[in-house]
Scaffold this motif. Structure first.
Motif, PDB file in Angstrom:
ATOM      1  N   LEU A  56       0.821  -1.208   0.000  1.00 48.64           N
ATOM      2  CA  LEU A  56       0.000   0.000   0.000  1.00 48.64           C
ATOM      3  C   LEU A  56       0.854   1.256   0.000  1.00 48.64           C
ATOM      4  N   LEU A  58       2.595   2.213   2.516  1.00 51.38           N
ATOM      5  CA  LEU A  58       2.346   2.828   3.823  1.00 51.38           C
ATOM      6  C   LEU A  58       3.441   2.485   4.821  1.00 51.38           C
ATOM      7  N   ALA A  85      -1.138   7.220  -4.344  1.00 51.92           N
ATOM      8  CA  ALA A  85      -2.278   7.601  -3.514  1.00 51.92           C
ATOM      9  C   ALA A  85      -3.589   7.353  -4.255  1.00 51.92           C
ATOM     10  N   ARG A  88      -4.302   3.665  -3.887  1.00 54.17           N
ATOM     11  CA  ARG A  88      -4.525   3.251  -2.505  1.00 54.17           C
ATOM     12  C   ARG A  88      -6.005   3.424  -2.149  1.00 54.17           C
ATOM     13  N   GLY A  89      -6.595   2.381  -1.626  1.00 56.37           N
ATOM     14  CA  GLY A  89      -8.007   2.470  -1.278  1.00 56.37           C
ATOM     15  C   GLY A  89      -8.897   2.311  -2.485  1.00 56.37           C
ATOM     16  N   MET A  94      -7.108  -2.112   2.470  1.00 58.08           N
ATOM     17  CA  MET A  94      -6.599  -2.840   3.621  1.00 58.08           C
ATOM     18  C   MET A  94      -7.613  -2.881   4.752  1.00 58.08           C
TER      19      MET A  94
ATOM     20  N   ARG B 286      -3.748   5.846  10.108  1.00 63.66           N
ATOM     21  CA  ARG B 286      -3.129   4.975   9.113  1.00 63.66           C
ATOM     22  C   ARG B 286      -4.217   4.401   8.188  1.00 63.66           C
ATOM     23  N   ARG B 289      -5.195   6.922   5.680  1.00 60.80           N
ATOM     24  CA  ARG B 289      -4.207   7.004   4.599  1.00 60.80           C
ATOM     25  C   ARG B 289      -4.361   5.814   3.663  1.00 60.80           C
ATOM     26  N   ALA B 290      -4.648   4.640   4.249  1.00 60.19           N
ATOM     27  CA  ALA B 290      -4.800   3.432   3.423  1.00 60.19           C
ATOM     28  C   ALA B 290      -5.993   3.551   2.491  1.00 60.19           C
ATOM     29  N   LYS B 291      -6.929   4.445   2.837  1.00 60.99           N
ATOM     30  CA  LYS B 291      -8.078   4.658   1.958  1.00 60.99           C
ATOM     31  C   LYS B 291      -7.711   5.567   0.794  1.00 60.99           C
ATOM     32  N   GLY B 292      -6.505   6.092   0.804  1.00 63.24           N
ATOM     33  CA  GLY B 292      -6.053   6.943  -0.295  1.00 63.24           C
ATOM     34  C   GLY B 292      -6.599   8.357  -0.215  1.00 63.24           C
ATOM     35  N   LEU B 293      -7.056   8.777   0.987  1.00 64.53           N
ATOM     36  CA  LEU B 293      -7.571  10.141   1.122  1.00 64.53           C
ATOM     37  C   LEU B 293      -6.419  11.132   1.013  1.00 64.53           C
TER      38      LEU B 293
END
Lengths: 264, 386
Positions: A56, A58, A85, A88-89, A94, B286, B289-293
């Motif tokens: 990811l 991260l 970014a 991601r998501g 995740m 975290r 952030r993992a959601k890509g915001l």
């Protein structure tokens, strides 16, 4: 890894990771395919979680990586931050270990289910809300419309993890990384969450990377199993083979540590 | 007084903001209790726990006010000194008839318990007594002094919140880098420089030397106060459309308000920094952030919201302190506020005035406290009434 290389949606090859002068991952190879659950086992500190976070982008600040993580041919490790970014998501998402800390306690479920939907898919408020209610139905949260206005503390642990899964699935990702998704839950609700993950994987053609130290969880839902130790994958193969005829001494050790092991 | 006032969680510097607000089981907004029997009169309270909460707080306020008057009364009478000597002129003090009349007029010839009970009886009718210094009802004096201080402290806290929170967030995001070190020095200076010294320096530099700031007081000489609505000159002038008066009032307000912000900016910077750092480590950040915001969304919606809980606690305390503790700044800038009034009353042993000030300060803290508790509920749904 296996035949049909072309169907691998996420392929990790030779992934190395150094953090603060210490080598955390020493060349990890993994391949995830759509509609399959790939279990990643190993003791704490073996690098399972870091492998997931690397996919990811991260990783903690100061981490240095090598090797490749390819999402349908695109190397995520060399991708500019902006484009990463955007994925991601959206393409890779995740689910974290403890839903009581991974959901924001002061934001409503609806807010947390829709903000990335609106960002990634440019949905308007109403469409995002529709989609959110649909997702909650999908993870079997009762009264989904009403649930959107409620807050994490008003749900049980198992429900919270279902909500976290719904959030992860909102943008229809191709890859889902689930980091110990049942470890923080009561034993009684673990099975339900696992069954849900398995079902979503089958129905949506998701590629799931299930990080867990629990071989019982693994044997319940994984198609493929990889075993990690000291930052290396020591064994990979179909669940049946790895869990019944382990090739590596460490895998055998892990299996022997299971209670009631004689009947595996 | 409520022990929660002690900023045990917020001021500890190590508060998570999250646990801090959720774990409290004191008399925060009450959880819904199963009501077995339903008395008709209680239905409103049962259905509106917020109303019940406010009602209980009001009852506490009455008790607190009683305590404040008692303590102030005892303390003022313990001070060696004679109000008559402090208030009457040299000649008058030599005349026993005048002294006796003074004592009789203010009830000082009666026994202390009688004096106190009389005071309480008058208080019930909203009568705070008559100031021995200004010969006006204390309530009249306070009605001009309190808005003056409110304007000063209000301007100071608004500026402090904006600057302090911004500084704190930047310091946290640039942790251990140059900007963080710089802001650490700035906030340390702000907290440690004596306010009266800063006030004198600012007055000297910006008024005497540079001539940028107008002189003391609330308005330019010769200007009349705007029609009284709120008592805040800037607001009243704006409401009446008297723009020259508005600019004059704002100009007079700026320098003392800025001097007052030095301390609170320093304080809020430090608290915001530690609160934000704490929240940045949380799983939900975290996960966001993992959601890509985008980073901006994560900061404003996920991080700041949680970090603001301890910050609001400190800001509330700071506002209370500003409202009640601006004595030195008010005297240096000749600002006719509560601090200046308290100083004058205390030095002349003006008992009714001192008691009035004590009451106002007590109520100020109580109100700010209440506002902070209600704000907790606005920010954090776990504290909110179900």
């Amino acid at each position: 890894m296996t035949d049909g290389d072309s169907v691998d949606v996420l392929r990790i090859s030779g992934l190395t990771l150094d953090l603060g002068g210490r080598r955390i991952l020493g060349g990890v190879d993994l391949a995830l395919r759509p509609g399959q659950v790939h279990g990643l086992a190993g003791e704490s500190g073996s690098g399972k979680t870091m492998t997931g976070l690397a996919a990811l982008g991260l990783l903690p600040p100061g981490a240095r990586t090598g090797g490749r993580i390819e999402l349908e041919g695109t190397d995520l490790l060399t991708l500019p931050a902006r484009q990463l970014a955007a994925l991601r998501g959206r393409s890779v998402s995740m689910v974290f270990q403890d839903p009581s800390t991974s959901l924001h306690p002061m934001l409503s479920i609806g807010h947390q289910l829709t903000d990335h939907l609106r960002h990634h898919l440019k949905l308007d408020r109403k469409a995002a809300k529709e989609r959110a209610a649909e997702l909650l139905t999908q993870v079997r949260i009762p009264n989904p419309r009403e649930a959107l206005g409620r807050y994490p503390h008003q749900f049980s642990g198992g429900m919270r993890q279902r909500i976290a899964i719904a959030i992860a699935l909102a943008c229809e990702p191709k890859v889902l990384i689930a980091d110990e998704p049942t470890t923080a839950l009561d034993v009684t609700v673990q099975a339900g969450v696992l069954r849900l993950l398995r079902g979503l994987c089958d129905d949506l053609g998701l590629a799931v990377l299930l990080v867990t130290h629990d071989l019982g969880v693994m044997s319940a839902i994984a198609d493929e199993v990889s075993v990690m130790r000291h930052g290396l994958v020591v064994e990979t193969g179909p669940r049946g083979r790895v869990l019944t005829e382990p090739q590596h001494a460490y895998t055998r050790q892990l299996l022997d540590a299971l209670p009631g092991r004689s009947t595996v | 007084m409520s022990p929660r006032w002690v900023p045990s969680k917020g001021a500890g510097g190590k508060s998570t903001g999250v646990e801090g607000a959720g774990g409290g089981d004191g008399d925060r907004l009450p959880a819904r209790r199963p009501t077995g029997r339903r008395l008709p009169g209680r239905r409103l309270l049962a259905r509106h726990p917020l109303a019940r909460f406010l009602l209980r707080r009001t009852a506490t306020a009455v008790l607190l006010a009683l305590g404040v008057t008692l303590v102030t009364f005892i303390l003022t009478n313990l001070v060696p000194g004679d109000p008559a000597a402090a208030n009457l002129g040299q000649r008058a003090i030599g005349d026993p008839a005048i002294v006796a009349q003074f004592r009789h007029h203010y009830g000082l010839d009666k026994p202390l318990p009688v004096q106190y009970v009389t005071y309480l009886g008058n208080l019930l009718h909203g009568d705070l007594g008559e100031s021995q210094q200004s010969h006006q009802p204390v309530s009249t004096d306070l009605s001009t002094a309190v808005p003056a201080t409110l304007e000063l402290a209000g301007a100071a806290i608004v500026v402090s919140l904006i600057v302090g929170v911004a500084f704190g967030v930047v310091a946290a995001l640039r942790r251990d880098r140059f900007t963080d070190q710089l802001l650490r020095v700035v906030s340390l200076l702000g907290v440690s420089v004596p306010t009266f010294w800063l006030a004198l320096l600012a007055f000297y530099v910006f008024f005497y030397r540079l001539g940028w700031a107008p002189g003391s007081g609330r308005l330019d000489p010769g200007m009349t106060a705007p029609p009284d609505v709120t008592g805040l000159y800037t607001v009243d002038a704006a409401l009446a459309g008297q723009w020259p008066v508005f600019w004059s009032a704002a100009g007079h307000l700026a320098l003392p308000a800025l001097v007052l912000t030095a301390y609170t900016v320093g304080l809020l910077t430090r608290f915001t920094r530690s609160a934000v750092l704490e929240v940045l480590n949380q799983d939900y950040v975290r996960a966001a952030r993992a959601k890509g915001l985008p980073g901006r969304t994560v900061l404003f919606q996920y991080v700041l919201r949680a970090a603001l809980v301890p910050v609001i606690t400190v800001a509330g305390l700071a506002f209370g302190a500003l409202l009640s503790g601006t004595v030195l700044v008010e005297s240096i800038f000749a600002w006719p506020g509560l601090g200046a009034y308290a100083y004058r009353s205390a030095t002349t042993l003006d008992l009714p005035a001192v008691m009035g000030v004590g009451l106002v300060v007590g109520l100020v803290y109580l109100t700010v406290n209440l506002a902070v508790d209600v704000l907790y509920g606005v920010i954090d749904p776990r504290v909110r009434v179900q």
